[in-house]
Design a protein around this motif. Structure first.
Motif, short mmCIF file in Angstrom:
data_model
loop_
_atom_site.label_atom_id
_atom_site.label_comp_id
_atom_site.label_asym_id
_atom_site.label_seq_id
_atom_site.Cartn_x
_atom_site.Cartn_y
_atom_site.Cartn_z
N ARG A 54 0.89 -1.29 0.00
CA ARG A 54 0.16 -0.06 -0.02
C ARG A 54 0.82 1.32 -0.05
O ARG A 54 0.48 2.28 -0.53
N LEU A 55 2.09 1.21 0.82
CA LEU A 55 3.03 2.44 0.89
C LEU A 55 3.73 2.60 -0.31
O LEU A 55 4.37 3.62 -0.43
N ARG A 56 3.84 1.75 -1.29
CA ARG A 56 4.46 1.72 -2.64
C ARG A 56 3.58 2.61 -3.77
O ARG A 56 2.38 1.97 -3.89
N TRP A 57 4.01 3.82 -4.08
CA TRP A 57 3.32 4.29 -4.84
C TRP A 57 4.06 5.10 -6.07
O TRP A 57 5.25 5.21 -5.70
N PHE A 58 3.49 5.27 -7.11
CA PHE A 58 4.15 5.81 -8.35
C PHE A 58 3.66 6.94 -9.04
O PHE A 58 2.45 6.99 -9.09
N TYR A 59 4.24 7.57 -9.94
CA TYR A 59 3.62 8.61 -10.73
C TYR A 59 4.28 8.41 -12.27
O TYR A 59 3.81 8.80 -13.13
N THR A 60 5.26 7.39 -12.43
CA THR A 60 5.72 7.10 -13.65
C THR A 60 4.80 6.12 -14.30
O THR A 60 3.92 5.38 -13.82
N PHE A 144 -5.69 4.32 -6.26
CA PHE A 144 -6.00 4.50 -7.78
C PHE A 144 -4.79 5.20 -8.44
O PHE A 144 -4.33 6.32 -8.08
N GLY A 145 -4.10 4.39 -9.55
CA GLY A 145 -2.85 5.15 -10.14
C GLY A 145 -2.44 4.61 -11.41
O GLY A 145 -2.83 3.62 -11.91
N GLY A 146 -1.76 5.25 -12.36
CA GLY A 146 -1.14 5.18 -13.37
C GLY A 146 -0.20 6.26 -13.55
O GLY A 146 0.02 7.02 -12.89
N HIS A 147 0.05 6.38 -14.94
CA HIS A 147 0.94 7.43 -15.23
C HIS A 147 0.47 8.98 -15.01
O HIS A 147 -0.70 9.44 -15.39
N HIS A 148 1.04 9.53 -14.13
CA HIS A 148 0.70 10.86 -13.66
C HIS A 148 -0.51 11.27 -12.81
O HIS A 148 -1.02 12.10 -12.56
N ASN A 221 8.40 9.68 -4.71
CA ASN A 221 7.31 8.62 -4.30
C ASN A 221 7.63 8.13 -3.03
O ASN A 221 7.34 6.92 -2.73
N ARG A 222 8.22 8.95 -2.14
CA ARG A 222 8.53 8.31 -0.83
C ARG A 222 7.14 7.79 -0.21
O ARG A 222 6.46 8.67 0.04
N GLN A 235 15.53 6.69 -12.30
CA GLN A 235 15.71 5.40 -12.50
C GLN A 235 15.10 4.42 -11.27
O GLN A 235 14.69 3.47 -11.03
N ASN A 236 14.72 5.41 -10.08
CA ASN A 236 14.25 4.73 -8.81
C ASN A 236 12.88 4.91 -8.58
O ASN A 236 12.26 4.72 -7.56
N LEU A 237 12.25 5.41 -9.80
CA LEU A 237 10.83 5.76 -9.60
C LEU A 237 10.01 4.84 -10.18
O LEU A 237 8.72 5.01 -10.34
N TRP A 238 10.67 3.48 -10.51
CA TRP A 238 9.87 2.48 -11.15
C TRP A 238 9.53 1.26 -10.12
O TRP A 238 10.36 1.06 -9.36
#
Length: 381
Positions: A54-60, A144-148, A221-222, A235-238
């Motif tokens: 749950r705490l892993r989130w992304f915007y890439t 809910f998430g995906g690119h941006h 995305n900490r 490189q660390n945002l995936w």
């Protein structure tokens, strides 16, 4: 914190928002088959493995985890979007929907060549929805998430407790239309420019973090943001490294070009690091009109939340505005690369626009004390 000491009106507002989310989530979950449910429905945040995810989130444009929109029937997609809408204001939902649609425009801008290791690199169907726990549990959450896009909501004891991190980006940030233009993040860009234009020279010097723009938002995305945090490189945002060495090298190259364009060294990154207490100009050093503009800017972020939740955030902002700081990096010219940050008790917002010749924007709203509801989840109550 979930507490009986919270005013009744606030509790009712949180309960109203939670009820709408629970109703939409239940309808969506009921429509799924077993295979879909295994992706969509995970254990409660009280489960350690589920909480780590749950705490892993992304915007890439990486796998955000959950059930993708494209892997649902048309009926299920409609139910999924009803859940997404329950976590946003009407204006917030319209913005998110536009950002999802931008994937088609971005695909065309890139000559339909982007793959990112999948059948279609820029895919408006690759937005993922996942629940942690079930409506009716004392603690449940959804993402809910995906690119941006990254939306994160937590419900405890039938009340919406957290709506952050809340990330919305746009690529392109400006798209020309027949007779006009589309700018999904126009509100948070223009409001900041209006404020910065009012600053006197001495005020701007207090606000200025760096004369050049950093190459992304600093908090990245900490799961939690802390004093001294510096920008996370691309490189660390995936979610995981690319299996294709060529794609891995492409991401490395994009990061190198961005860093070369910014001219930043480690010392420069340290200069724009997140700090507690915040850097920038304190709202106490702004005149009344400037304070009004700062307050309006913050409202453009809290206004993403459902109306009743936004009102709670807005009331809190009114009480802590004297502790809020506004900071800037880069150019103040319209459409030119820039970055700004607004930080105070319970709030951090960042906006960045420099990539793709200043036509690619990132914005995020966070709560340094309780992103993901972590402060409330740690409470014994």
């Amino acid at each position: 914190m979930v507490s009986d000491s919270v005013p009744d009106a606030v509790n009712r507002a949180r309960e109203q928002a939670a009820a709408a989310m629970a109703s939409a989530a239940t309808a969506w979950l009921s429509s799924l088959d077993n295979d879909q449910s295994s992706l969509a429905a995970w254990a409660s945040p009280r489960d350690p493995a589920a909480e780590t995810e749950r705490l892993r989130w992304f915007y890439t444009p990486t796998d955000h985890g959950g059930l993708a929109i494209r892997d649902q029937s048309a009926h299920q997609q409609g139910l999924a979007m009803q859940l997404v809408a329950s976590g946003l204001s009407t204006e917030g939902f319209a913005t998110v929907a536009m950002v999802m649609g931008l994937e088609n425009i971005l695909d065309q801008l890139e000559g339909w060549r982007s793959s990112l290791g999948r059948q279609r690199g820029r895919d408006p169907g690759l937005y993922w929805l996942r629940l942690f726990g079930s409506p009716g549990d004392r603690v449940w959450a959804w993402r809910f998430g995906g690119h941006h896009i990254s939306l994160n909501n937590v419900i405890i004891a039938g009340r919406v407790i957290a709506t952050t991190p809340c990330f919305i980006g746009a690529d392109p940030a400006r798209t020309e239309l027949l007779g006009g233009s589309l700018r999904p993040l126009q509100g948070v860009e223009d409001a900041a420019h209006e404020l910065v234009r009012t600053l006197r020279t001495d005020q701007f010097q207090r606000a200025l973090l760096h004369p050049s723009v950093v190459s992304d938002i600093v908090s990245g995305n900490r799961p939690q943001v802390c004093h001294g945090d510096t920008m996370i490189h691309m490189q660390n945002l995936w979610r995981k490294p690319f299996a294709d060495p060529a794609l891995d090298e492409l991401v490395n190259d994009i990061d190198r070009q961005a860093e070369a364009g910014s001219g930043y060294t480690e010392a420069d990154h340290a200069r724009v690091a997140i700090t507690v207490p915040p850097n920038g100009i304190n709202a106490r050093n702004l005149d009344e009109e400037q304070r009004r503009l700062l307050r309006r800017l913050l409202g453009r972020y809290t206004g993403r939340a459902p109306r009743e939740i936004a009102a709670i955030h807005d009331a809190n902002l009114d009480s802590v505005l004297d502790e809020v700081h506004f900071a800037w990096a880069g150019s103040t010219g319209e459409g030119e690369p820039h970055y700004y940050r607004v930080q105070g008790p319970g709030i951090l917002v960042e906006y960045h626009q420099s990539q793709r010749n200043g036509n690619h924007a990132h914005s995020v709203w966070r709560d340094l004390r309780s992103d993901f509801g972590l402060n409330e989840l740690a409470s014994p109550h």
